[in-house]
Every structure is written in structure tokens, then in C-alpha cells.
Design an enzyme around this catalytic site. Structure first.
Site, PDB file in Angstrom:
ATOM      1  N   ASP A  54       0.642  -1.678   0.102  1.00 17.39           N
ATOM      2  CA  ASP A  54       0.337   0.380   0.448  1.00 17.39           C
ATOM      3  C   ASP A  54       0.437   1.252   0.032  1.00 17.39           C
ATOM      4  O   ASP A  54       0.217   2.375  -0.742  1.00 17.39           O
ATOM      5  CB  ASP A  54      -0.860   0.138   1.305  1.00 17.39           C
ATOM      6  CG  ASP A  54      -2.087  -0.667   0.827  1.00 17.39           C
ATOM      7  OD1 ASP A  54      -2.704  -1.247  -0.145  1.00 17.39           O
ATOM      8  OD2 ASP A  54      -3.709  -0.487   1.633  1.00 17.39           O
ATOM      9  N   ASN A  98      -4.524  -2.659  -5.115  1.00 15.66           N
ATOM     10  CA  ASN A  98      -6.198  -3.118  -4.322  1.00 15.66           C
ATOM     11  C   ASN A  98      -5.924  -2.017  -2.965  1.00 15.66           C
ATOM     12  O   ASN A  98      -6.389  -1.732  -1.735  1.00 15.66           O
ATOM     13  CB  ASN A  98      -6.629  -3.726  -3.457  1.00 15.66           C
ATOM     14  CG  ASN A  98      -7.622  -3.860  -3.411  1.00 15.66           C
ATOM     15  OD1 ASN A  98      -8.447  -2.864  -3.636  1.00 15.66           O
ATOM     16  ND2 ASN A  98      -7.792  -4.835  -2.657  1.00 15.66           N
ATOM     17  N   ASP A 318     -10.899  -1.894  11.163  1.00 10.78           N
ATOM     18  CA  ASP A 318     -10.667  -3.105  10.508  1.00 10.78           C
ATOM     19  C   ASP A 318      -9.757  -3.588  11.073  1.00 10.78           C
ATOM     20  O   ASP A 318      -9.202  -4.976  10.983  1.00 10.78           O
ATOM     21  CB  ASP A 318      -9.017  -1.591  10.288  1.00 10.78           C
ATOM     22  CG  ASP A 318      -9.331  -1.614   8.216  1.00 10.78           C
ATOM     23  OD1 ASP A 318     -10.594  -1.574   8.023  1.00 10.78           O
ATOM     24  OD2 ASP A 318      -8.419   0.205   8.566  1.00 10.78           O
ATOM     25  N   GLU A 346     -11.293  -4.907   0.834  1.00 13.37           N
ATOM     26  CA  GLU A 346     -10.849  -5.849   0.108  1.00 13.37           C
ATOM     27  C   GLU A 346     -11.863  -7.070  -0.386  1.00 13.37           C
ATOM     28  O   GLU A 346     -11.884  -7.660  -1.289  1.00 13.37           O
ATOM     29  CB  GLU A 346      -9.317  -5.671   0.798  1.00 13.37           C
ATOM     30  CG  GLU A 346      -8.063  -5.443   1.678  1.00 13.37           C
ATOM     31  CD  GLU A 346      -8.324  -4.527   1.794  1.00 13.37           C
ATOM     32  OE1 GLU A 346      -9.689  -3.487   3.351  1.00 13.37           O
ATOM     33  OE2 GLU A 346      -7.270  -3.541   2.622  1.00 13.37           O
ATOM     34  N   HIS A 389      -5.348  -9.104   3.354  1.00 14.69           N
ATOM     35  CA  HIS A 389      -4.802  -9.254   4.506  1.00 14.69           C
ATOM     36  C   HIS A 389      -5.348  -9.599   5.847  1.00 14.69           C
ATOM     37  O   HIS A 389      -4.373 -10.136   6.574  1.00 14.69           O
ATOM     38  CB  HIS A 389      -3.694  -7.755   4.177  1.00 14.69           C
ATOM     39  CG  HIS A 389      -4.491  -6.559   4.418  1.00 14.69           C
ATOM     40  ND1 HIS A 389      -4.257  -5.868   5.367  1.00 14.69           N
ATOM     41  CD2 HIS A 389      -4.814  -6.041   4.095  1.00 14.69           C
ATOM     42  CE1 HIS A 389      -4.869  -4.670   5.281  1.00 14.69           C
ATOM     43  NE2 HIS A 389      -6.095  -5.301   4.270  1.00 14.69           N
ATOM     44  N   ARG A 390      -6.235  -8.661   6.207  1.00 17.20           N
ATOM     45  CA  ARG A 390      -6.672  -8.837   7.215  1.00 17.20           C
ATOM     46  C   ARG A 390      -7.598  -9.859   7.691  1.00 17.20           C
ATOM     47  O   ARG A 390      -7.371 -10.685   8.851  1.00 17.20           O
ATOM     48  CB  ARG A 390      -7.837  -7.830   8.048  1.00 17.20           C
ATOM     49  CG  ARG A 390      -7.306  -6.335   7.719  1.00 17.20           C
ATOM     50  CD  ARG A 390      -7.492  -5.143   8.597  1.00 17.20           C
ATOM     51  NE  ARG A 390      -7.135  -4.455   8.240  1.00 17.20           N
ATOM     52  CZ  ARG A 390      -5.696  -3.760   8.470  1.00 17.20           C
ATOM     53  NH1 ARG A 390      -4.696  -4.737   9.545  1.00 17.20           N
ATOM     54  NH2 ARG A 390      -4.980  -2.460   7.664  1.00 17.20           N
ATOM     55  N   LYS A 415      -0.071  -6.566   1.886  1.00 20.17           N
ATOM     56  CA  LYS A 415      -0.491  -4.752   1.067  1.00 20.17           C
ATOM     57  C   LYS A 415       0.039  -4.130   2.403  1.00 20.17           C
ATOM     58  O   LYS A 415       0.001  -3.377   2.504  1.00 20.17           O
ATOM     59  CB  LYS A 415      -2.293  -5.658   1.200  1.00 20.17           C
ATOM     60  CG  LYS A 415      -2.910  -4.306   0.955  1.00 20.17           C
ATOM     61  CD  LYS A 415      -4.359  -4.861   1.002  1.00 20.17           C
ATOM     62  CE  LYS A 415      -5.030  -3.147   0.172  1.00 20.17           C
ATOM     63  NZ  LYS A 415      -5.318  -1.660   1.062  1.00 20.17           N
TER      64      LYS A 415
END
Ligand SMILES: O=C(O)C1=C[C@@H](OP(=O)(O)O)[C@@H](O)[C@H](O)C1
Ligand SMILES: C=C(OP(=O)(O)O)C(=O)O
Length: 431
Positions: A54, A98, A318, A346, A389-390, A415
Site C-alpha cells: 500500500d 488495491n 479494520d 478488500e 490481508h486482515r 498489502k
């Protein structure tokens, strides 16, 4: 943990995990500081920056716009030669992968330039909303178009400066639209007044934007309900030395690790006074039964017996996936509310999280604006991560308590946190 190219099987820990860690720099602060430094008069040095996809796409885009960004210290120090509000490149095609922050912030910034700029990303980025930002910029006099289906990227800007004036901006889809407009606004040809329509989501990120702008020398004035925000033109950011905090969303995985293993983990260089709303994730853990100590320059979580809670996570969305996994280890249901906007990230994070939690044995009620996790008897499963990623970082935690959890495509953490699995393994080993 044994690594395979396309998946990682997690190994449960033998007991409580104790230790201390400094996660990498905040993505949100790094990408804001880069925008302000890029527009500033003079050079800035950003320290403690995040080195990840990112921030790479943000840096590469600024370089294509003609702004020199020198990277050193393994990506943690960034020296930016500010353009004084005059974007050098007269045309550029920017690939944003992204990164929502990069797409929204650079779209607004590009309007300050004089030339033709196009911004695009991966297939998922072409599904993420930007039409409301485009429409506000049009109201401010910009020639701009969202070329994708449903007013999604790619975005084409034909810029001859940002005229300014009054515009409405939708607040209930993503706060990044507003943040992008605010950071560009000091360089408009007239003052800008933004009227926020719909209930603004992710408010702590707007506060963060205003604070980062202030650090670089420009002010934005918001009403207490954020319905109206004004920025005078003619303000200039000035080049500064700016220290970036560790990423509080990344820290949530370590706080959660302490909570679910009954361990004690300290995250260094974060405090209650952080610019990042996500430190409030610790309050959720405290409500569930963990104990939290806020130090002047660290936060420590000590795990305990966990209870289910009912929580509005609009401002800290998040960390919904992190809390969803913690909820598996509580003695009752946990409801996470008011986060309909995370369906546009995402991946559809409500749908994806519910689906993967069910594979692990939980019962999940999904609503339009959130989910309720009813813990059940846990079992191993191969977890799909949806290139999010999360998903990977959150569900990895479940595998530290439950045998047989396999995380597919763990590389998607690049990311925002390329070293996540290595840092986690080191913390567990106590190295
Ligand atoms: O401004 C920012 O830095 C961010 C705002 C939030 O997005 P939304 O405003 O779309 O909720 C958050 O999810 C994202 O990771 C970073
Ligand atoms: C939503 C996220 O990122 P972005 O919107 O910046 O792509 C995230 O990092 O969780």
C-alpha cells in the site's frame, strides 16, 4: 508453523504467549504524510514509515507525478522533495493495486495538477466505490470521470487546478473520500466547504487527516458533528521531520493473541494518545474481560476469561475480523454492529468472515451491518483469505489455539504487513 508456498499450517501454542513487539509503521499515517509532504514547500523526512504494497504504490505514484521520494533504512525512512503545490508531471497512468487510501487520496491530489492523469488498480479495486468522490470533485469544478462499471475505477482526471467552492460528499460509504478532499483543499483556487451527507463512517480517520494536515501546517475546521468541514485556500504545507507511529490495526493481532492465550503482550510506541482510532480495539478486549494497561509509550494486554460483548465498531472497523476471531474463545455470543461499510473493502468482510468462522465450528448470524459470533466446539479448517490481508492475519490467531488451521495465500499480508508471519513466530518463540 510449517510454511508452504501457497498456505501455512498454524501450530497451536503450548500456553500463554508473553512478550513485547513494535509493529511496522501505520499505513494510514504513512500515506497521509506522503501526500502532505509531496505537496509541501521544501523537503520532508518521514521516519518509522510502513514498507508494504500500500505504501509502495503510493510512493511509485508520487514519483510518476514527478515528486522525488528517496527510500532508505529498509523502507522506514522516506525523504520527500515537496513540489510546493505544483505537480510536475503533465500526464501519468498510476497503478494503485488495491490500496483504497492511495486511490482516494491521489485522485483528489491529482486535480491540483495540470494534465491528464489516470488511476487504476487490480480487479477488486475496479469494484470498490469512488463515484461519490468523483461527483464531489465535479461540484468543485474538476473535469473527472470514473470509467469503470458502477462508477468505480479506473478514474480519469483532466486537471487544470482545483477550482474549489462548495460540494456535498457522501460520508457513509468511505471516509477516505473526505480525507482525500481535505488534504488537497489547501491548494484549491478558492476556499472549500464540504457538506457531509449520510452518517459519516470511520470518523477517527478524519480526525487523523486533520491532525496530519496540522502537523504539516494547514488547518481544516469541522463542526462537532462533522456535517460541514471548511478549508481555506492559500495555505501551504511545509516540509518537516515527521515520525510515524506503529500501525494500531496491525497491533490488534498481538493484543488479540494475549487475550486468547491468557498471555501478556506489550505493544511498544503506541498509547491512548495515538492518532489512530484502532487503539480502541483494546477497550473491546477490556469489556470482554482482558486487562489493558495504557502506558505513556506502550499498551499492554493481559488475557483473562473472555465474555461475549455487543459493540458498535463503526470507528474501528479494520479490527472487526480480529474481534471476530477473539469471539471464538469467549463464553457467549459477540455482536459487532454498524459496520456495513466493510462490505466494500478488500473483500466483503462481513460475508467472508462469517463464512470462514463457520468452517471453524462457530455459528454466525450475519446482518446487513455486522455479525454475531456464537462460539462452538472448534475444529481445524483450510481458511480462504479472499486476497484480504486482515483475513489472513486474524484467522492465523485461531490456529494458535485450534489444531489444523491452514491459512491459504498467506502472502496477501504484504498489502500492509509483509513480515507478519515472521514477527508472529518470533514473538511466540520469545526471541
Ligand atoms: O483513511 C484511512 O487511512 C482508512 C480509512 C478506513 O476506510 P473507510 O473510511 O473506507 O472505512 C480504513 O478501513 C482503512 O484501512 C484506512
Ligand atoms: C480497508 C483497508 O485498506 P484500504 O481501504 O486502504 O485499501 C485495510 O487496510 O483494512
Amino acid at each position: 508453523m510449517s510454511a508452504a508456498p501457497d498456505s501455512i499450517e498454524m501450530t497451536p501454542v503450548a500456553g500463554p504467549v508473553n512478550g513485547s513487539i513494535r509493529p511496522p509503521g501505520s499505513k494510514s499515517i504513512t500515506n497521509r504524510a506522503l501526500i502532505c509532504a509531496a505537496l509541501a514547500d521544501g523537503a520532508s523526512t518521514l521516519t518509522g514509515a510502513l514498507e508494504s504494497e500500500d505504501t509502495h504504490v503510493m510512493i511509485a505514484a508520487l514519483q510518476q507525478l514527478g515528486i522525488a521520494v528517496e527510500v532508505s533504512d529498509h523502507g522506514r525512512t522516506l525523504r520527500v522533495a515537496g513540489c510546493g503545490g505544483k505537480i510536475p508531471a503533465k500526464s501519468a497512468e498510476l497503478f494503485i493495486a488495491n490500496s483504497g487510501t492511495s486511490m482516494r487520496f491521489l485522485t483528489a491530489m491529482a486535480t491540483i495538477g495540470h494534465g491528464a492523469y489516470k488511476l487504476d488498480g487490480i480487479a477488486r479495486m475496479r469494484e470498490r466505490p469512488i463515484g461519490d468522490l468523483v461527483s464531489s470533485l465535479r461540484q468543485l469544478g474538476v473535469q473527472i470521470e470514473a470509467l469503470g462499471a458502477n462508477e468505480c475505477p479506473p478514474v480519469a482526471v483532466t486537471a487544470s487546478g482545483l477550482p474549489g467552492g462548495e460540494a456535498s460528499i457522501r460520508g457513509d460509504v468511505s471516509s477516505q473520500f473526505l480525507s482525500g478532499l481535505l488534504m488537497a483543499a489547501p491548494y484549491a483556487q478558492q476556499p472549500i466547504t464540504l457538506k457531509v451527507s449520510g452518517t459519516l463512517v470511520s470518523i477517527p480517520y478524519v480526525d487523523m487527516t486533520i491532525k496530519v494536515m496540522e502537523s504539516f501546517g494547514a488547518a481544516a475546521t469541522a463542526t462537532s458533528d462533522y456535517a460541514k468541514i471548511s478549508v481555506s485556500n492559500g495555505q501551504q504545507y511545509r516540509g518537516i521531520e515527521y515520525a510515524i507511529e506503529p500501525d494500531a490495526s496491525a497491533a490488534s493481532y498481538y493484543f488479540a493473541l494475549a487475550a486468547i492465550t491468557g498471555g501478556r503482550i506489550t505493544v511498544e510506541n503506541l498509547s491512548r494518545a495515538s492518532l489512530q482510532g484502532d487503539v480502541e480495539f483494546c477497550d473491546c478486549l477490556a469489556q470482554m474481560g482482558a486487562s489493558v494497561e495504557y502506558g505513556p509509550d506502550s499498551i499492554t494486554v493481559q488475557g483473562g476469561k473472555l465474555h461475549g460483548i455487543d459493540v458498535d465498531m463503526n470507528g474501528i472497523s479494520d479490527t472487526v475480523q480480529t474481534l471476530s476471531v477473539v469471539a471464538l474463545f469467549a463464553d457467549g455470543p459477540t455482536r459487532m454492529r454498524n459496520v456495513a461499510h466493510i462490505r466494500h473493502k478488500e473483500t466483503d468482510r462481513i460475508g467472508a468472515t462469517a463464512c470462514e468462522l463457520r468452517k471453524l465450528g462457530a455459528t454466525v448470524d450475519e446482518t446487513e451491518d455486522g455479525l454475531t459470533v456464537h462460539p462452538g466446539t472448534l475444529r481445524g479448517a483450510a481458511i480462504d483469505t479472499y486476497n484480504d490481508h486482515r483475513m489472513a492475519m486474524s484467522f492465523a490467531l485461531a490456529g494458535l489455539r485450534t489444531p489444523g488451521v491452514v491459512i491459504r495465500n498467506p502472502g496477501c499480508t504484504s498489502k500492509t504487513y509483509p513480515e507478519f508471519f515472521e514477527d508472529l513466530a518470533r514473538l511466540i518463540r520469545g526471541a
